[in-house]
Design a protein around this motif. Sequence first.
Motif, mmCIF file in Angstrom:
data_model
loop_
_atom_site.group_PDB
_atom_site.id
_atom_site.type_symbol
_atom_site.label_atom_id
_atom_site.label_comp_id
_atom_site.label_asym_id
_atom_site.label_seq_id
_atom_site.Cartn_x
_atom_site.Cartn_y
_atom_site.Cartn_z
ATOM 1 N N ARG A 205 6.873 -5.588 -6.642
ATOM 2 C CA ARG A 205 5.453 -5.735 -6.956
ATOM 3 C C ARG A 205 4.599 -4.939 -5.971
ATOM 4 O O ARG A 205 3.613 -4.299 -6.363
ATOM 5 C CB ARG A 205 5.065 -7.217 -6.901
ATOM 6 N N ARG A 206 4.997 -4.933 -4.726
ATOM 7 C CA ARG A 206 4.254 -4.179 -3.719
ATOM 8 C C ARG A 206 4.341 -2.675 -3.986
ATOM 9 O O ARG A 206 3.349 -1.958 -3.866
ATOM 10 C CB ARG A 206 4.801 -4.492 -2.332
ATOM 11 N N LYS A 209 2.036 -1.707 -6.872
ATOM 12 C CA LYS A 209 0.619 -1.675 -6.515
ATOM 13 C C LYS A 209 0.269 -0.445 -5.690
ATOM 14 O O LYS A 209 -0.844 0.073 -5.775
ATOM 15 C CB LYS A 209 0.245 -2.943 -5.752
ATOM 16 N N ARG A 210 1.234 0.038 -4.900
ATOM 17 C CA ARG A 210 0.965 1.166 -4.015
ATOM 18 C C ARG A 210 1.267 2.514 -4.670
ATOM 19 O O ARG A 210 1.015 3.555 -4.076
ATOM 20 C CB ARG A 210 1.800 1.019 -2.738
#
Length: 314
Positions: A205-206, A209-210
């Motif tokens: 998920r990180r 997002k990035r």
Amino acid sequence: MRSAKVLVVNLGALGTEITKCLVLSGVGSLSLIDSHDVDSQDLESQFFVGKTDVGSKRLDAAAPRIQDMNPRVELYFDKDDFRDKPDSYFQQFNLIVATDLHSADIMKLNAISRRFNLPLFVAGLNGLSGYIFVDLIQFDATDEKLKSSVATPLKQVSQNREVIEVIEFLNEEQNKVYEKIVTRNIYSPFEKMLQEGTLKGKLTRRQLKRLTNAVPLTLALLTYADGAAVISPPELREKAAEKCSQLGLPSENLQETYIEQFAEQAGLEFAPVAAVVGGAVAQDVINILGKKQSPLNNFIVLDGITLDMHIFEL
């Protein structure tokens, strides 16, 4: 390398960089097909042509300079439009590299490359961004590494890559045991990648997002089958949001500055970006001709603002 017959389609900024690297590497035979005339953008983005060449055919202007780089490489120049060639024309080559194409032409060329089981590289520029698409259909790559305490297992490495063979051997010079690892790479055709490619379940998920905006925006630009003279930011935002949904990315992360940049710079050629993208294409071509190292699989996007270069299996 010395027996390979490679075709490069279009000698723009990317084609120039790729041609330079392949000729200097000593590829056996290189054919260039390009029907374009030299224009002002060529003067700003490549080094095979000069001001006095404006209005003449790119290949007429570039041929002497290309030949001077490595006289041992067999060079062939064709000023026809590649789209006018019969399918059988492409069958004579071992590998095709195509640059500066609209998606409709990419799909047509990819259908031909798959029909004749030919590796295909496609690359394009959008100002400060660039992309590479690779379709080797199926390719077995061989890597060597020092054996560790745990032997490399036969396993599925990712969705499209699988270790199918591991052979131990003794390096007598070093008196150490190495492993020869054969990895099978399976590729998706361009049309399937564009319509169905996703990152769902492949990134944390990180990471999602990035992820740079350049990825969905590059795919969004490729949905313009025959290109577009003017691309409006609102329309591009809508297409990029659709690609975010397909990829499994949060569309709210799309930034207006990126959208405006891509709308303004679609198809533009910047020499520094061409050097990075073209160099990556040429190095991978050299690797697979020598059947060394696992190749790129299958979509790469360069963000010239953040200097990130992401490789995705789509």
